[in-house]
Enzyme design. Structure first.
Site: not given
Length: 455
Positions: A164, A206, A265
């Protein structure tokens, strides 16, 4: 007589420090698992398609920054729980590359469990605010040392080059060339150090505005530059279904994507969780594109995603208490097993087109920054001893990548010399010899020779 006496003296001197030959204790070998490989857009265990049915594992949470695989008092009770759950993969976010991991990795192998490892940690990672400055020699030395620490284990499934780093702010897309350069460097290090081919890829956030650009970026370019797989963290399924969650659209978006894809995740907690995601991930609607996923997460932390409460202090060695969702997750894994077939995977790998700069993607060129000059030696010499989790850190070191079309200089300042930092991390100390036996032996020789001369 004098010669005989002299030889006797030497023999006596040697006998002073005589004793049984030291035997090196060898640790019991781990169960050798079949290494996970890649064909087309899927993982394989031998000739069988391998689906990730796992859990994310970071006792104490991100803030604790501990290595659960370096302490058997932490890992062993958790491995027992992993076996009860029925998972086949765990993701570990922080590991100490200066410590030994044999016992925990062996226990995991005995349980048939593979490990996906993040190669970064808070002190050694790409800084979103200064990606150019933080892509430097001490950083890569730590990353490569982590590879050295885990490449020997057959159940090391893969490495993440970042997690991320690219987020929902436009300027974070400028980190992409440096994360991808790290990804490239890790694969090169694995190859040039003679390790088996261990997959390397990126774990993305995401983010709707740049999810596809990020996926395309990590799969574009030459084979040396392309990631081995791509993963992202998805919390859009909130005890809903395949369509309501939008997963059907994501499958369509990734149709034809040329490398393995999985969820690093998942597990929205807006509603009580029944883990219906597993049914979807194991269904033909998804298996031709996705290779499973990792549920977030094992231990209960302040963010309330965990399924096990670890009692006691900060060392994470206290009693384990199974929470209600522990049984729910185990039941879901049992109810929806992995498919017996190949899931309709694509047998050939293909590169994506590199994304172009737009309102959501601020990277102009597909050219990656060159590796920092000081890090080139690691390919031939190895990374040396890792700095661990308590090292001086790398984000403000000065030995960084040269300016190139693929990189953009940051504004960070340096507070130390990177060469001295990396050299200090790599230095090994040769233990001093115990001089006592030689002193005693010398005295024995001297007195015996004096006595012999008098004969």
């Amino acid at each position: 007589m004098k010669t005989a006496a002299l030889l006797s003296a030497i023999a006596a001197a040697n006998a002073v420090h005589a004793g049984p030959t030291a035997t090196l204790r060898s640790k019991p070998r781990a169960t050798e698992l079949e290494p996970i490989t890649i064909t087309g857009n899927a993982f394989f265990k031998g000739k069988e398609r391998f689906y990730i049915r796992g859990i994310d594992y970071q006792p104490g949470g991100a803030s604790a920054n501990i290595d659960p695989l370096a302490d058997t008092k932490v890992c062993k009770p958790d491995i027992a729980n992993f076996k009860k759950l029925g998972v086949n993969v765990i993701r570990v976010y922080s590991t100490d590359n200066s410590k030994d991991h044999d016992e925990c990795m062996n226990e995991l192998a005995d349980a048939g469990i593979y490990v996906v490892l993040d190669a970064n940690n808070p002190k050694y990672s790409i800084n979103r605010n200064d990606p150019h400055g933080s892509y430097n020699t001490p950083y890569l030395q730590s990353v490569f040392a982590t590879i050295d620490a885990f490449a020997k284990y057959s159940n090391t499934m893969a490495f993440f080059s970042g997690n991320e780093v690219i987020h929902d702010l436009l300027n974070t897309t400028l980190t992409a060339p440096y994360v991808k350069a790290t990804d490239r460097d890790m694969r090169r290090y694995i190859k040039e150090r003679g390790y088996r081919k261990i997959p390397v890829g990126y774990s993305a956030a995401d983010v709707t505005t740049n999810r596809m650009q990020t996926a395309q970026y990590f799969n574009c370019g030459t084979d040396e530059e392309r990631s081995d797989f791509f993963a992202f963290n998805d919390y859009s399924w909130c005890s809903t279904d395949f369509v309501t969650s939008g997963w059907d659209k994501k499958v369509k978006d990734f149709e034809g994507y040329g490398i393995p894809l999985f969820l690093s995740e998942y597990g929205c907690i807006d509603n009580p969780r029944d883990f219906g995601e597993i049914e979807a991930l194991m269904h033909p609607n998804m298996t031709h594109v996705y290779s499973g996923g990792l549920m977030y997460e094992y231990s209960m932390e302040p963010n309330n995603f965990g399924i096990v409460k670890i009692k006691g202090g900060v060392d994470q060695t206290g009693e384990r208490e199974e929470l209600d969702e522990f049984e729910a997750f185990a039941a879901a894994l049992k109810k929806w097993p992995a498919p017996k077939d190949d899931g309709g995977y694509t047998k050939t790998s293909s590169a994506s087109e590199c994304p172009t700069k737009d309102a959501n993607w601020d990277v102009e060129s597909s050219v990656l920054p060159d590796i920092p000059p000081g890090a080139l030696k690691f390919f031939e010499e190895g990374a040396g001893k890792g700095p661990g989790l308590d090292g001086p850190g790398s984000q403000w070191a000065v030995d960084q990548a040269s300016e190139s079309e693929g990189g953009q200089s940051g504004s960070g300042t340096s507070d130390g010399d990177s060469e001295s930092s990396s050299s200090a991390a790599m230095r090994s100390t040769v233990p001093a010899l115990d001089k006592a036996p030689f002193v005693i032996s010398g005295l024995v020789v001297l007195f015996t020779m004096v006595g012999a001369a008098a004969l």
